[in-house]
Each structure stands twice: as C-alpha cells, then as structure tokens.
Design an enzyme around this catalytic site. Sequence first.
Site, PDB file in Angstrom:
ATOM      1  N   GLU A  84      -5.600   2.416  -6.634  1.00  0.00           N
ATOM      2  CA  GLU A  84      -5.772   3.599  -5.811  1.00  0.00           C
ATOM      3  C   GLU A  84      -7.093   4.311  -5.977  1.00  0.00           C
ATOM      4  OE1 GLU A  84      -1.430   5.215  -5.194  1.00  0.00           O
ATOM      5  OE2 GLU A  84      -1.626   3.983  -6.958  1.00  0.00           O
ATOM      6  N   GLY A  92      -0.537  -8.489  -3.744  1.00  0.00           N
ATOM      7  CA  GLY A  92      -1.951  -8.784  -3.594  1.00  0.00           C
ATOM      8  C   GLY A  92      -2.786  -8.140  -4.684  1.00  0.00           C
ATOM      9  N   ARG A  99      -9.580  -0.803 -19.693  1.00  0.00           N
ATOM     10  CA  ARG A  99      -9.895  -2.228 -19.821  1.00  0.00           C
ATOM     11  C   ARG A  99      -9.707  -2.943 -18.480  1.00  0.00           C
ATOM     12  NH1 ARG A  99      -6.125  -6.496 -22.982  1.00  0.00           N
ATOM     13  NH2 ARG A  99      -7.098  -8.328 -22.034  1.00  0.00           N
ATOM     14  N   ILE A 100     -10.628  -3.845 -18.179  1.00  0.00           N
ATOM     15  CA  ILE A 100     -10.512  -4.649 -16.962  1.00  0.00           C
ATOM     16  C   ILE A 100      -9.930  -6.005 -17.378  1.00  0.00           C
ATOM     17  CG2 ILE A 100     -11.799  -5.726 -15.068  1.00  0.00           C
ATOM     18  CD1 ILE A 100     -11.563  -2.568 -15.072  1.00  0.00           C
ATOM     19  N   PHE A 126       0.801  -1.226   0.000  1.00  0.00           N
ATOM     20  CA  PHE A 126       0.000   0.000   0.000  1.00  0.00           C
ATOM     21  C   PHE A 126       0.830   1.271   0.000  1.00  0.00           C
ATOM     22  CE2 PHE A 126      -2.127  -3.313   2.643  1.00  0.00           C
ATOM     23  CZ  PHE A 126      -3.052  -3.724   1.702  1.00  0.00           C
TER      24      PHE A 126
END
Lengths: 154, 722
Positions: free
Chosen positions: B688, B458, B612-613, B233
């Site tokens: 983010e 992750g 795009r995913i 993070f």
Amino acid sequence: MDITLEVNGETRHLSIDPRVTLLDALRERLGITGPKKGCDRGQCGACTVHVDGRPVLACLTLAATVREPVRTVEGLAADGRPHPVQQAFAEQDALQCGFCTSGQVMSAVAAVEQEVADVREFMSGNLCRCAAYPNIVAAVEQARSTKESADARV
Amino acid sequence: MTMRTDAPLKTSGAARYGLDVTPPGTVYGYVVTSTIAHGEITAMDVAAVRAAPGVLAVYTPFDPLPLRTPMSPLLGETWVPLQDTEVTYYGQPVGFVVAETFEQARDAALLVEVTYDRRPARTSLHAGLADALDAPPSLHGEPPTLQVLADGVESIEDALAASAVRVDATYETATQNHAAMEPHSAVAVWEDGRLTLYSGTQGSDLQAAQLAQALDVEPARVRALNPFVGGAFGGKGHAGVSAFLGAAAARDLGRPVKAALTREQVFTATATRPATVQRLRIGADADGRLTALAHDSWSSTTATPSFVEPTSHGTSREWYTTPNLAITQKMVPLHVPPTTFMRAPGEAPGSFALESAMDELAVALGMDPVELRLRNSSIAPPGRDLQWSSKHLDECFTLGAQRFGWAQRHRRRVDRDWLVGYGTATAMFPALRFPCAVRITLRPDDTAEVATSGADPGTGLRTVLSLFGAEALAIPPERVEAALGDSTLPPGGMSGGSTATASVGSAIAVGAPAVIDALVAVATGPGGLFEGREVAYADGRVFAEGDSATFGEVLRAAGRDEVTAIGTSAPGEEMTKHSFSSFGAQFCEVRVHRWTREVRMSRMLGVFDAGRIVHEQAARSQIMGGMIWGVSAALHEGLEIEESGRPANGDFASYLIPVNADIPTVDVEFVRYPDTLHNPVGARGLGEISVVGVAAAIANAVYDATGIRVRRIPIVLEDLLE
Ligand code: FES
Ligand code: FES
C-alpha cells in the site's frame, strides 16, 4: 451448429450455439483456460489469442467464424521449453496476479514477430491493473534480443 | 535470487484461477442488476425468462435463495443479495438466472421485467456536505473528532490565527473501483452436503466462514479455494454476490454453478473507494515548523452507512510533528454502490490533500518542499508517547533528491511544447500484522512444505513463504513448496493491510523451531537414526557426534511420512512499546503540453523505508504497481456517478486506468533497515505505501510546471486551461 477448430495444433470438433464466442468455446467447451475473460467487450486484452498468427480478441470473435488455426498461450512452448517471450516474462517479473498475462504474452509474441517499432504503444491494448508495464516492456525487449541473436546465428 | 515461484505457471496459462474450473454438469448463473438507484421493487415478471431455452431457475426477492447475513470480526457484516425488495443503488443485484449454458443464462436474464416504486436518490457528495454525519470511530477506535492542543491553547482556530504563515485549501478525490482484472466470480460444487467453492478472494478461510454463515452450514462443510487470485486490492475481502448466489443455487439445483459478474457489474455490484472532500488548514512559523494542522474530511458512504474513507485519521493524525492538531471525519450517506477499503484506504486520498497542502505551504514559505518535510518529520505521532520503531524518512528524501536530480528543479524548464515540472510528497503507511498460523512439514524426500490458508493475489506471498521457510529451515528455497489459498489449511487471515509478509514470517519463525524439535525427537527417539544421542540441526541435516543425516534420511529410517508443526503469531507486546509505520519519499516529473494541456508523467522515483526486503524483484514490482496506481488516481481514474445514480463510465472503455504507453520507466529504491522491533523477520509490507503520496507529487509537479494548483483528482485538461 457443428464446427471444427484447430487449436494449438489439435483438431477439435464442437457442437455449439452460434452465439458462443471463441473465448467461451476455448474456456468452457475445450478446457483451454489460459485466455481470460476480463471484460467480454474487447476492452482489456486478457482474452488475446492468435488466429492464423495474428492477435485477435477471442471475446469479440464468434467461434463459428474461425477457419484458421488458433494458438493460445498453452500452445507456445516447443519441445517442453517455454517460448522466449514466456521465459522473458518470468525472468523480468512482467506479472503480478497473472490474470492479464496470457493475453500480454500473446500480444508480446506478436510484437516480437512483427518487430514493432513502438512496444509500449503496441502493448497498450492489454490492460494490467497490477501495472507491471515497465517489466512487460523489458520482457519484450529481452525476447527481441533473444530472437535477434538467434536470427544472427541462422 | 530466484524468480517468483509461480511465474512459470502464470506465463504458460497453467495457473488455475477460480473460473478456470468446470466440473462435469456445470450450469451457468447470470446476475440481474437494478436500473434505479433508490426505491422498492414492487414486481418482477420472470415468465418469459422461465420459458427461455435452457433456463433452470430464476431467483428474485420474491423467490429468493435463503441467505443469512454473515458477520465477521475483521470485516463486519457482509451484504447478501435478494433478501428484500429494497434498492439502494443503481446496479444492485436483484435477480439470478441459471441456465445450462452461459449464453442461455445471459440472454434469458435480459428478459426479466422489474417494476419499481421509485424514490428520490441522493447521489451527490457535494449536495450532502451540509448535513453530513459524524463517521463511526476509526479502525483503531479513535473518535471522528480529535484534538491535540498545546498547553494554554484554547482552540485550533487560535493556533492557526497565531501562525506566521497559513494555508487553507479544500481538495477532492474521486470514487474509484478496484478494477482487478479478474471479475468477481465463483464456481460452487456440493457433494454430500459439503460445498467446495472456487473463487478469487483475499482470504480463503474468511470466505469459507462467510459462506458457511450465509448458507447456515457448519464451517467444516465449506471449503474455499483460491490458489490464484486475479488481483484484489481490497475489493475481494468480503465474499461476493457470485459466491453467495452460486453456492446457494448449486445447493438448490444439485448442479455445480459457475457465476461471474460482467465487467460492467463489477463497477456497481462489488464495492468502491468512496469519494472525498478534504479541507486542510496548516499554520507554520517563518522557519517552516508546523504550529497547527487541521484536517476536516468528508467521505461518501452507502445509504445505510458502511465503510468510510478515513483520510484525516490515516494521514494528518500521525505524519508530522505539530503542537496543535485537529481532525474530523464526516460521512455523507448516498444511494451509491457499496464502499470498502481499497489499496491504502485513507492514506491514498488523504495524502493527496495533506501533501498538496504541504506543497502550498512550501510555496507560501518560499521553502524547498523536501526541506519543509524534513523539518517537520515526527518521531512519534502527535500527542502519543510511542516513538516510531525505525524511521529513515530523512534518508529516503536525501537519497531520492540526489538520485532524482531534485536540485535541478529551479530552472524554468520548457522542452519544445512541453512545460516540465517536479513534485514530491511523503508516503506513510502503518506497519500492521494479523493473527496467522502456518504449518511446516518436513518430508522424507528432503523437501518441506509451508502451508497457510492466506492468498497471493499477485503480491508474491507464495514466493515469500518458500523463502521464509527455506531461511528458517536452512535449506535451499527450491526444496520448500508453498501451499496457500485453501481454507482447510491453518488460518492465514487476509492478504490486506500490507500485513501478509510480516504475519507469515512471524508464524514461520515460531513454527520452524517447533518442527525441528519434532524432527530431533524422531531422530533420537525409539527406533530413531540417532536413538538416545545428543544431536543438533543445521542446514537440513541432523548431526550427532561423528555422524549426520538429512532430515529425509531421519524420517525414512523411522518410517515416518512427515513431521509437522504449526506456528502461530499475532500482534502483541510490541504494540505497547512503539508506533509502527513504513515511510517513503515520492518524486515525479510531469510534462504539460503548452497548447493542449495534456499531462504526461515522464519520470518517477520512490524511495522506501519498509524494513527488510524479502524478495527484491517481487518487491520492486509491487511498489512499481502501486506508484502507477498513484498516477492513475492523479491523471486517469474516477467513477462518475450521474444524478440518477448510474455510473457514467462503468466499463473498461471509459473508466480510465493507465495503459502501457502511459507509463515510462519507474525507478524504485529501498533503504534497508529490518524492523525487528515489529516482528522477528523485520519486514513491514509494501502493497500500500507505494500508492501513497503519488497523486500529490504529480499535482505538485503540475503546479511547478504551470503555476496552476489543481485541488481535485483526477486532473483533467479543463483544470489547466488558462
Ligand atoms: S475479455 Fe476480451 S478484451 Fe477483455
Ligand atoms: S498481472 Fe495482474 S493484471 Fe496484469
């Protein structure tokens, strides 16, 4: 002192300092590193293992006090097949970094076995900073229905 | 859709994180931290420590491990411990004890006696506001004070004064800790003058470079490994004290050293997100069109200024169309733990202020907050010519409003003892990518490997590597193995800034044609299966007229172990043509208990335009996690620094983050517009943007439920007592 632990069905003999926690015995002495140390204070659940079938925090348990069999996440699979809870965690993507996952899985196995009424409440002792919580609940639900249909077949 | 490729390893305990390695002969290091926030160490009595059972070494500023300050283009300087006697924050590493076992090291560390010459500590952001300093230029080189004024407008004050409707409010956000579940740690092993370091970080090549500089060895002699990282993070960009001290002590002692910070030490001896104070002044005409926007920001930083939370540059600078804009960024140096970037640095706390103020403006105008945002949507950042490459924020809002039932919000809702409210906010996060190299290898068994030094903390990068590799080679993902988290692999940069997917995708788009060319050369070259013939590649096969073979067959026939190519990419010409950002609309419902004033988030939806995913399931998980981070910022987490500089709540019992029972279902939706102007794969990154705006949406919902405007997060019961 000399102690004997039964871990994941194997008997292990250890000569340790009485201060050694079950978590450090598993991780540093026995090479069983599934259980993780997230806090060493009983505040995060990453170290959750089962002792005599009940979830305990391995970081708050002194190894020398353990008499009953210990089961860690490494001991869940049977006949080379993942436990339904492990399968459900993978399928529901109930993890991201995975550091909390061993502990989550052990608590989830207990949740399924004990048929707990409130999954979210029961699972709240296991922190997940990646915040996979909704998927963790979905995984417990999936494993629970797998178990119910298995029970129904018996 | 395949599941996250490392899910079986992570659910079975087989994934090996940094500390899961225990080489033969490993000894254990334990860090000692300061108990004052400012002063000088005049003496350290370590006689009792040295005499304690099992102790091998005690390192202090009086008996240090030599370490040099590393400098990197991306991260700047990284602080190395024990090199002087200055203490500038509570919980600063001041000693390192190494013993045969963890228990011996821990107990011996308690015997260290430190004598300090104490000096007054500055620990209050509020007390420091009056003499705050200008922050250094932003990451993009923009000055701390910046104005865009319409022709004929003299000052932002004039523009505000001339506005029909005005909002002027000040907001505050708390210091936060990344609190990844894996504490910062390292296992360091030296063999023949070479260091192998196992440590969870956001980029193995950056880690190796920092260690090489600190230890004054050739970069090629340091190998950093982080195949699995227990969360980062932003908090694991810089190499940490465990890595520096562990590696230096291992060299000194000739034994592998394992060192981890305790959870309490993580709260001080790593880094935090700074606390912020932000004043927003917004002027609009009666139709809700912005006429002026002023965003003044103050951020805490370290005694010798380092990272500053860029709240105004990260939000008001770019988000809305306004003819007049003025932003400032100041910093207040304090004797507090180091500061660094944390998930959506700037945007997360900045959006709390801006999006709360926009809600206040909507109230002042009597306008639907969704409509207000649609009306002020920008086509380019104010004062800049470069338009957004692909922006569908309007669609996010209209789709989200429908799906969430936003139209219902006018009904005064009371559900038994709970007051129910709705809130919304905009989310934006710049689309970035970093220089990146990926190696693609074709193997005789018809599998391929896609390899880069980057990290998967992750985020799903490992899975994304396989998917992109499969797509580029036109073979099933099961046949593509991803290798990452090893500094000896081609440099993949840092998993940070929501860049990794776009960066590796771009590099693979270059590397795959190159490896196919190399394969074709093998097939048609001397001794090749199709020597001298015309061939084409498709679906993992090489086709010659009337004939074809898998790439594995081609390699086997030629007696080759592999063909390989490295694809590299970096941001380029596109930056001169467009502005790039991801966008989103956040919606949430809260319930405030009428009598106890407890706030519960009961429902939330985020709709995102992030290009795009690539892997739907991992994408949703990451977004969900980020949205929950927003809930955490709004309702749970904040590191309280006492006047003495000691954190009042630096452990997991009192630094609150959501637990499972705090989080109901989180709904995530995407509008899917691949942004191929930004990069060839069209993905813009998700890590983010998901946290951005959520805290404001919650505070706005709390206002909707109670009529009480809370301008400070985390929101606590006291804020809502009437
Ligand atoms: S490590 Fe045991 S509860 Fe955190
Ligand atoms: S998966 Fe990262 S902490 Fe739970």
